[in-house]
Design a protein around this motif. Structure first.
Motif, PDB file in Angstrom:
ATOM      1  N   ALA A  58     -23.656  41.261 -18.865  1.00  0.00           N
ATOM      2  CA  ALA A  58     -23.631  40.093 -19.947  1.00  0.00           C
ATOM      3  C   ALA A  58     -22.592  40.304 -21.115  1.00  0.00           C
ATOM      4  N   GLN A  59     -22.885  41.630 -21.782  1.00  0.00           N
ATOM      5  CA  GLN A  59     -22.248  41.913 -22.926  1.00  0.00           C
ATOM      6  C   GLN A  59     -20.588  42.248 -22.604  1.00  0.00           C
ATOM      7  N   VAL A  60     -20.491  42.754 -21.408  1.00  0.00           N
ATOM      8  CA  VAL A  60     -19.162  42.922 -21.046  1.00  0.00           C
ATOM      9  C   VAL A  60     -18.202  41.666 -20.786  1.00  0.00           C
ATOM     10  N   THR A  61     -19.003  40.522 -20.222  1.00  0.00           N
ATOM     11  CA  THR A  61     -18.269  39.241 -20.029  1.00  0.00           C
ATOM     12  C   THR A  61     -18.007  38.641 -21.329  1.00  0.00           C
ATOM     13  N   GLN A  62     -19.134  38.831 -22.450  1.00  0.00           N
ATOM     14  CA  GLN A  62     -18.892  38.116 -23.515  1.00  0.00           C
ATOM     15  C   GLN A  62     -17.879  39.053 -24.541  1.00  0.00           C
ATOM     16  N   VAL A  63     -17.548  40.453 -24.290  1.00  0.00           N
ATOM     17  CA  VAL A  63     -16.776  40.961 -25.038  1.00  0.00           C
ATOM     18  C   VAL A  63     -15.107  40.655 -24.582  1.00  0.00           C
ATOM     19  N   THR A  64     -15.115  40.368 -23.063  1.00  0.00           N
ATOM     20  CA  THR A  64     -14.013  40.084 -22.367  1.00  0.00           C
ATOM     21  C   THR A  64     -13.511  38.667 -22.958  1.00  0.00           C
ATOM     22  N   GLY A  65     -14.378  37.770 -22.966  1.00  0.00           N
ATOM     23  CA  GLY A  65     -14.219  36.387 -23.474  1.00  0.00           C
ATOM     24  C   GLY A  65     -13.740  36.450 -25.051  1.00  0.00           C
ATOM     25  N   GLU A  66     -14.213  37.218 -25.869  1.00  0.00           N
ATOM     26  CA  GLU A  66     -13.850  37.329 -27.180  1.00  0.00           C
ATOM     27  C   GLU A  66     -12.404  37.967 -27.328  1.00  0.00           C
ATOM     28  N   ARG A  67     -12.192  38.962 -26.515  1.00  0.00           N
ATOM     29  CA  ARG A  67     -10.891  39.447 -26.420  1.00  0.00           C
ATOM     30  C   ARG A  67      -9.705  38.393 -25.975  1.00  0.00           C
ATOM     31  N   ASP A  68     -10.131  37.935 -25.001  1.00  0.00           N
ATOM     32  CA  ASP A  68      -9.093  36.575 -24.326  1.00  0.00           C
ATOM     33  C   ASP A  68      -9.028  35.720 -25.430  1.00  0.00           C
ATOM     34  N   GLN A  69      -9.938  35.267 -26.461  1.00  0.00           N
ATOM     35  CA  GLN A  69      -9.697  34.209 -27.367  1.00  0.00           C
ATOM     36  C   GLN A  69      -8.946  34.917 -28.616  1.00  0.00           C
ATOM     37  N   LEU A  70      -9.032  36.221 -28.736  1.00  0.00           N
ATOM     38  CA  LEU A  70      -8.084  36.811 -29.795  1.00  0.00           C
ATOM     39  C   LEU A  70      -6.463  37.011 -29.288  1.00  0.00           C
ATOM     40  N   GLN A  71      -6.417  37.164 -27.927  1.00  0.00           N
ATOM     41  CA  GLN A  71      -5.306  37.499 -27.535  1.00  0.00           C
ATOM     42  C   GLN A  71      -4.478  36.141 -27.462  1.00  0.00           C
ATOM     43  N   ALA A  72      -5.090  34.951 -27.248  1.00  0.00           N
ATOM     44  CA  ALA A  72      -4.323  33.874 -27.098  1.00  0.00           C
ATOM     45  C   ALA A  72      -3.133  33.687 -28.239  1.00  0.00           C
TER      46      ALA A  72
ATOM     47  N   LEU B  87      -2.136  35.839 -30.294  1.00  0.00           N
ATOM     48  CA  LEU B  87      -1.132  36.909 -30.467  1.00  0.00           C
ATOM     49  C   LEU B  87      -0.008  36.411 -29.331  1.00  0.00           C
ATOM     50  N   ASP B  88      -0.295  35.975 -28.253  1.00  0.00           N
ATOM     51  CA  ASP B  88       0.692  35.746 -27.205  1.00  0.00           C
ATOM     52  C   ASP B  88       1.508  34.618 -28.002  1.00  0.00           C
ATOM     53  N   LYS B  89       0.666  33.635 -28.431  1.00  0.00           N
ATOM     54  CA  LYS B  89       1.728  32.405 -29.053  1.00  0.00           C
ATOM     55  C   LYS B  89       2.664  32.959 -30.120  1.00  0.00           C
TER      56      LYS B  89
ATOM     57  N   GLU C  51       3.657  35.989 -30.463  1.00  0.00           N
ATOM     58  CA  GLU C  51       5.086  36.516 -29.728  1.00  0.00           C
ATOM     59  C   GLU C  51       6.060  35.707 -29.107  1.00  0.00           C
ATOM     60  N   GLU C  52       5.682  34.393 -28.606  1.00  0.00           N
ATOM     61  CA  GLU C  52       6.427  33.688 -28.211  1.00  0.00           C
ATOM     62  C   GLU C  52       7.275  32.968 -28.976  1.00  0.00           C
ATOM     63  N   ASP C  53       6.619  32.811 -30.413  1.00  0.00           N
ATOM     64  CA  ASP C  53       7.141  32.195 -31.457  1.00  0.00           C
ATOM     65  C   ASP C  53       8.417  33.182 -32.036  1.00  0.00           C
ATOM     66  N   LEU C  54       8.018  34.289 -32.140  1.00  0.00           N
ATOM     67  CA  LEU C  54       9.112  35.035 -32.712  1.00  0.00           C
ATOM     68  C   LEU C  54      10.194  35.177 -31.721  1.00  0.00           C
ATOM     69  N   THR C  55      10.013  35.422 -30.229  1.00  0.00           N
ATOM     70  CA  THR C  55      11.009  35.467 -29.372  1.00  0.00           C
ATOM     71  C   THR C  55      12.029  34.166 -29.553  1.00  0.00           C
TER      72      THR C  55
END
Length: 60
Positions: free
Chosen positions: A9-23, A25-27, A29-33
């Motif tokens: 459950a902790q791994v799932t929660q941390v993975t979800g938090e990481r994904d929320q933070l990564q989105a 950053l991806d945007k 990076e796309e804007d800079l490109t």
């Protein structure tokens, strides 16, 4: 078993938090490109950058 489920459950929660933070950053990076590509196109069209921004000459 309970400890294993809690860990999963902790791994799932941390993975979800990481994904929320990564989105954003991806945007960003796309804007800079995109901005870099626009700058290249403007430079090819004869625009020159000055102090980090586009510089156009104006007549007073």
């Amino acid at each position: 078993m309970a400890a294993n489920q809690q860990l999963e459950a902790q791994v799932t929660q941390v993975t979800g938090e990481r994904d929320q933070l990564q989105a954003p950053l991806d945007k960003a990076e796309e804007d800079l490109t995109t901005a870099a590509e626009i700058r290249k196109q403007l430079m090819r069209a004869g625009w020159r950058s000055h102090a980090g921004g586009l510089n156009t000459t104006t007549v007073s």
